[in-house]
Design a protein around this motif. Structure first.
Motif, mmCIF file in Angstrom:
data_model
loop_
_atom_site.group_PDB
_atom_site.id
_atom_site.type_symbol
_atom_site.label_atom_id
_atom_site.label_comp_id
_atom_site.label_asym_id
_atom_site.label_seq_id
_atom_site.Cartn_x
_atom_site.Cartn_y
_atom_site.Cartn_z
ATOM 1 N N ASP A 1 0.857 -1.191 0.000
ATOM 2 C CA ASP A 1 0.000 0.000 0.000
ATOM 3 C C ASP A 1 0.889 1.235 0.000
ATOM 4 O OD1 ASP A 1 -1.708 2.157 0.631
ATOM 5 O OD2 ASP A 1 -2.998 0.888 1.866
ATOM 6 N N VAL A 2 1.087 1.818 -1.180
ATOM 7 C CA VAL A 2 1.989 2.968 -1.329
ATOM 8 C C VAL A 2 1.489 4.160 -0.518
ATOM 9 C CG1 VAL A 2 2.957 4.641 -2.965
ATOM 10 C CG2 VAL A 2 2.844 2.214 -3.581
ATOM 11 N N ALA A 3 0.200 4.474 -0.591
ATOM 12 C CA ALA A 3 -0.329 5.650 0.107
ATOM 13 C C ALA A 3 -0.151 5.531 1.623
ATOM 14 C CB ALA A 3 -1.795 5.864 -0.247
ATOM 15 N N ALA A 4 -0.485 4.373 2.185
ATOM 16 C CA ALA A 4 -0.354 4.176 3.634
ATOM 17 C C ALA A 4 1.110 4.227 4.059
ATOM 18 C CB ALA A 4 -0.986 2.848 4.049
ATOM 19 N N THR A 5 1.983 3.633 3.260
ATOM 20 C CA THR A 5 3.402 3.639 3.587
ATOM 21 C C THR A 5 3.957 5.056 3.507
ATOM 22 O OG1 THR A 5 3.632 1.365 2.783
ATOM 23 C CG2 THR A 5 5.660 2.666 3.003
ATOM 24 N N ALA A 6 3.567 5.815 2.492
ATOM 25 C CA ALA A 6 4.026 7.207 2.361
ATOM 26 C C ALA A 6 3.571 8.036 3.559
ATOM 27 C CB ALA A 6 3.525 7.813 1.063
ATOM 28 N N ARG A 7 2.334 7.835 4.010
ATOM 29 C CA ARG A 7 1.849 8.564 5.200
ATOM 30 C C ARG A 7 2.685 8.208 6.427
ATOM 31 N NH1 ARG A 7 -3.053 7.320 2.886
ATOM 32 N NH2 ARG A 7 -3.380 5.541 4.268
ATOM 33 N N TRP A 8 3.038 6.930 6.580
ATOM 34 C CA TRP A 8 3.853 6.519 7.727
ATOM 35 C C TRP A 8 5.216 7.202 7.671
ATOM 36 C CZ3 TRP A 8 8.493 4.208 8.730
ATOM 37 C CH2 TRP A 8 8.692 3.754 10.033
ATOM 38 N N TYR A 9 5.842 7.218 6.498
ATOM 39 C CA TYR A 9 7.144 7.873 6.354
ATOM 40 C C TYR A 9 7.031 9.376 6.609
ATOM 41 C CZ TYR A 9 9.939 3.870 4.881
ATOM 42 O OH TYR A 9 10.633 2.692 4.866
ATOM 43 N N GLU A 10 5.929 9.994 6.184
ATOM 44 C CA GLU A 10 5.712 11.412 6.505
ATOM 45 C C GLU A 10 5.675 11.609 8.016
ATOM 46 O OE1 GLU A 10 3.228 14.101 3.545
ATOM 47 O OE2 GLU A 10 2.133 12.247 4.038
ATOM 48 N N GLY A 11 5.069 10.668 8.710
ATOM 49 C CA GLY A 11 4.961 10.753 10.156
ATOM 50 C C GLY A 11 6.290 10.698 10.885
ATOM 51 N N ILE A 12 7.323 10.150 10.238
ATOM 52 C CA ILE A 12 8.647 10.124 10.883
ATOM 53 C C ILE A 12 9.574 11.192 10.314
ATOM 54 C CG2 ILE A 12 8.447 7.693 11.528
ATOM 55 C CD1 ILE A 12 10.598 7.120 9.324
ATOM 56 N N GLY A 13 9.021 12.085 9.493
ATOM 57 C CA GLY A 13 9.815 13.226 9.052
ATOM 58 C C GLY A 13 10.143 13.308 7.576
ATOM 59 N N PHE A 14 9.795 12.292 6.795
ATOM 60 C CA PHE A 14 10.037 12.359 5.357
ATOM 61 C C PHE A 14 9.013 13.291 4.706
ATOM 62 C CE2 PHE A 14 12.488 8.648 6.237
ATOM 63 C CZ PHE A 14 13.337 8.436 5.170
ATOM 64 N N GLU A 15 9.368 13.852 3.560
ATOM 65 C CA GLU A 15 8.473 14.690 2.778
ATOM 66 C C GLU A 15 8.121 13.954 1.486
ATOM 67 O OE1 GLU A 15 8.623 18.909 0.314
ATOM 68 O OE2 GLU A 15 10.372 18.264 1.463
ATOM 69 N N VAL A 16 6.847 13.945 1.127
ATOM 70 C CA VAL A 16 6.433 13.343 -0.143
ATOM 71 C C VAL A 16 6.684 14.370 -1.242
ATOM 72 C CG1 VAL A 16 4.530 12.399 -1.497
ATOM 73 C CG2 VAL A 16 4.712 11.858 0.940
ATOM 74 N N LEU A 17 7.574 14.039 -2.177
ATOM 75 C CA LEU A 17 7.920 14.942 -3.269
ATOM 76 C C LEU A 17 7.010 14.789 -4.471
ATOM 77 C CD1 LEU A 17 11.816 14.610 -3.276
ATOM 78 C CD2 LEU A 17 10.408 16.340 -2.129
ATOM 79 N N ALA A 18 6.597 13.549 -4.757
ATOM 80 C CA ALA A 18 5.770 13.288 -5.939
ATOM 81 C C ALA A 18 5.058 11.954 -5.761
ATOM 82 C CB ALA A 18 6.638 13.241 -7.195
ATOM 83 N N THR A 19 3.900 11.821 -6.415
ATOM 84 C CA THR A 19 3.159 10.565 -6.423
ATOM 85 C C THR A 19 2.601 10.314 -7.816
ATOM 86 O OG1 THR A 19 1.077 11.622 -5.771
ATOM 87 C CG2 THR A 19 2.460 10.743 -3.989
#
Length: 121
Positions: free
Chosen positions: A12-30
Motif C-alpha cells: 500500500d503505497v499511500a499508507a506507507t508514504a503517510r507513515w514515512y511522513e509521520g517520521i519526518g520524510f516529505e512526499v515529493l511526488a506521487t
C-alpha cells in the motif's frame, strides 16, 4: 553516476508514504492509476527513497533491503519517536564496533531503517 535512490515495493503505497511522513520524510511526488497511489518519491534532507506498488507484506524478521540514514544528531532524531505507539523499535540507541551511534526501527512493511551518526573521538 551521481545518486542511487532505492525503490521499495510495498502493498500500500499511500499508507506507507503517510507513515514515512509521520517520521519526518516529505512526499515529493506521487503517481496514481485512477484508483490508488502506485508510486511515491520521498525525501529526508538529501536522502531519497521511492515506493512502488506490488510488494508483499513481510512474514519474516528482516526484508531483503534495509535503509541506512546518516544524521548529524542521532539522539535528537531518536527523541522524535518518544511516545509513538506505532513505532516498531528493533534496537534502541547504541554505539557500534564500527564507530557509529545508531537506532533501528521497522516500517509497516517490515523494512528496517537505521539512523546513524559517526561517533567522534
Amino acid at each position: 553516476m551521481t545518486t542511487v535512490t532505492p525503490m521499495i515495493h510495498v502493498p500500500d503505497v499511500a499508507a506507507t508514504a503517510r507513515w514515512y511522513e509521520g517520521i519526518g520524510f516529505e512526499v515529493l511526488a506521487t503517481a496514481e492509476d485512477g484508483v490508488e497511489t502506485t508510486w511515491a518519491q520521498l525525501a529526508l534532507g538529501a536522502t531519497r527513497v521511492m515506493l512502488n506498488c506490488g510488494g508483499r507484506p513481510a512474514t519474516h524478521d528482516r526484508r531483503d533491503v534495509d535503509l541506512y540514514v546518516e544524521t548529524d544528531d542521532v539522539e535528537a532524531f531518536r527523541r522524535r519517536f518518544d511516545g509513538r505507539a506505532d513505532l516498531d523499535l528493533v534496537e534502541d540507541l547504541h554505539d557500534t564496533f564500527y564507530g557509529m551511534r545508531e537506532f533501528i526501527i521497522r516500517d509497516p512493511n517490515g523494512f528496517w531503517i537505521t539512523f546513524g551518526q559517526t561517533v567522534s573521538g
